[in-house]
Design an enzyme around this catalytic site. Structure first.
Site, PDB file in Angstrom:
ATOM      1  N   TYR A   1       0.690  -1.271  -0.030  1.00  0.00           N
ATOM      2  CA  TYR A   1       0.230   0.266   0.277  1.00  0.00           C
ATOM      3  C   TYR A   1       0.311   0.824  -0.257  1.00  0.00           C
ATOM      4  O   TYR A   1      -0.018   2.468  -0.256  1.00  0.00           O
ATOM      5  CB  TYR A   1      -1.315  -0.195   1.329  1.00  0.00           C
ATOM      6  CG  TYR A   1      -0.295  -0.015   2.510  1.00  0.00           C
ATOM      7  CD1 TYR A   1       0.522   0.937   2.883  1.00  0.00           C
ATOM      8  CD2 TYR A   1       0.022  -1.238   2.751  1.00  0.00           C
ATOM      9  CE1 TYR A   1       0.971   1.543   4.349  1.00  0.00           C
ATOM     10  CE2 TYR A   1       1.788  -1.655   3.982  1.00  0.00           C
ATOM     11  CZ  TYR A   1       0.926  -0.629   4.924  1.00  0.00           C
ATOM     12  OH  TYR A   1       2.384   0.042   5.836  1.00  0.00           O
ATOM     13  N   GLY A   2       1.619   1.249  -0.148  1.00  0.00           N
ATOM     14  CA  GLY A   2       2.769   2.600   0.509  1.00  0.00           C
ATOM     15  C   GLY A   2       3.923   2.483  -0.917  1.00  0.00           C
ATOM     16  O   GLY A   2       4.082   2.894  -2.232  1.00  0.00           O
ATOM     17  N   THR A   3       5.388   1.893  -0.406  1.00  0.00           N
ATOM     18  CA  THR A   3       6.442   2.674  -1.063  1.00  0.00           C
ATOM     19  C   THR A   3       6.161   1.307  -1.914  1.00  0.00           C
ATOM     20  O   THR A   3       7.764   1.518  -3.109  1.00  0.00           O
ATOM     21  CB  THR A   3       7.638   3.403   0.044  1.00  0.00           C
ATOM     22  OG1 THR A   3       8.076   1.970   0.432  1.00  0.00           O
ATOM     23  CG2 THR A   3       7.661   4.539   0.494  1.00  0.00           C
ATOM     24  N   LEU A   4       6.838   0.544  -1.296  1.00  0.00           N
ATOM     25  CA  LEU A   4       6.657  -1.207  -3.144  1.00  0.00           C
ATOM     26  C   LEU A   4       5.351  -0.770  -3.863  1.00  0.00           C
ATOM     27  O   LEU A   4       5.838  -1.494  -5.140  1.00  0.00           O
ATOM     28  CB  LEU A   4       6.226  -1.936  -1.962  1.00  0.00           C
ATOM     29  CG  LEU A   4       7.100  -2.137  -1.386  1.00  0.00           C
ATOM     30  CD1 LEU A   4       6.697  -3.569   0.062  1.00  0.00           C
ATOM     31  CD2 LEU A   4       8.907  -2.256  -1.405  1.00  0.00           C
TER      32      LEU A   4
ATOM     33  N   GLU B   1      11.968  -4.443   5.459  1.00  0.00           N
ATOM     34  CA  GLU B   1      10.527  -3.592   6.220  1.00  0.00           C
ATOM     35  C   GLU B   1      10.725  -3.808   7.271  1.00  0.00           C
ATOM     36  O   GLU B   1      10.209  -2.952   8.254  1.00  0.00           O
ATOM     37  CB  GLU B   1       9.130  -4.149   5.392  1.00  0.00           C
ATOM     38  CG  GLU B   1       8.685  -3.478   4.057  1.00  0.00           C
ATOM     39  CD  GLU B   1       8.393  -2.662   3.380  1.00  0.00           C
ATOM     40  OE1 GLU B   1       8.694  -1.639   5.034  1.00  0.00           O
ATOM     41  OE2 GLU B   1       8.924  -2.427   2.282  1.00  0.00           O
TER      42      GLU B   1
HETATM   43  N1  PCA Z   1       6.700   0.190   2.057  1.00  0.00           N
HETATM   44  C1  PCA Z   1       5.010  -1.607   2.048  1.00  0.00           C
HETATM   45  C2  PCA Z   1       4.927  -1.021   3.621  1.00  0.00           C
HETATM   46  C3  PCA Z   1       4.396   0.762   3.496  1.00  0.00           C
HETATM   47  C4  PCA Z   1       6.048   0.965   2.711  1.00  0.00           C
HETATM   48  O1  PCA Z   1       5.901   1.376   2.574  1.00  0.00           O
HETATM   49  C5  PCA Z   1       3.964  -1.503   1.614  1.00  0.00           C
HETATM   50  O2  PCA Z   1       4.766  -0.367   0.494  1.00  0.00           O
HETATM   51  O3  PCA Z   1       3.654  -1.933   1.811  1.00  0.00           O
END
Ligand code: PCA
Length: 156
Positions: free
Chosen positions: A7-10, A82
């Site tokens: 949900y984030g930077t990935l 992570e």
């Molecule tokens: N990386 C993981 C968890 C939060 C982040 O930045 C993601 O993208 O789901």
């Protein structure tokens, strides 16, 4: 293969997506998009403006993200990347699928029902209590109009 909801930077187009594409880390196959069935608080927190899904189901919004099938090597890589279990913990989350490109047999399809999947997600129980009061997002974009630019690891 294991399914991970990011949900984030990935996510695609976000600052750490590259690690999902690097075969040296294992394999991650994009399968589709969806959102969490339950609401969660998704906040951008700390001095490095990191997106964090607080493990407080029932508050916030249903959070958008991408579903990947990952192999064991990628799963281990992502755990380390992570900082799991210190910063995030890998937990289970129920995801409603909105767009699907993966193998249809891996979607639990029920007539008349929502298409849902159980995936791993990097959420957190290890957060500062004041983060609960930050604004809750329903979707993360590092370039969003929140103005909180993600500080990449190499700059920390
Ligand atoms: N990386 C993981 C968890 C939060 C982040 O930045 C993601 O993208 O789901």
């Amino acid at each position: 293969m294991t399914q991970v909801f990011v949900y984030g930077t990935l996510k695609r187009g976000q600052p750490n997506h590259q690690v999902m594409l690097d075969r040296a880390n294992g394999t991650a196959t994009f399968q589709g998009r969806g959102h969490t069935v339950e609401p969660y608080p998704l906040v951008i927190a700390g001095e490095h403006n990191i997106p964090r899904l607080l493990n407080l189901p029932g508050r916030g919004h249903c959070v958008a993200g991408e579903i990947y099938a990952v192999d064991e090597q990628m799963l281990r890589f992502l755990d380390e990347f992570e900082c799991c279990p210190d910063m995030y913990q890998r937990t289970q989350v129920k995801v409603e699928v909105l767009e699907w490109e993966g193998d249809s047999s891996s979607l639990e399809e029920m007539p008349g029902a929502r298409r849902t999947l159980q995936c791993f997600v990097y959420s957190t129980d290890t957060y500062a209590p004041e983060w609960v009061h930050l604004p809750y997002l329903d979707s993360y974009d590092s370039q969003g109009n929140h103005g909180l630019r993600y500080n990449p690891r190499e700059n920390r």
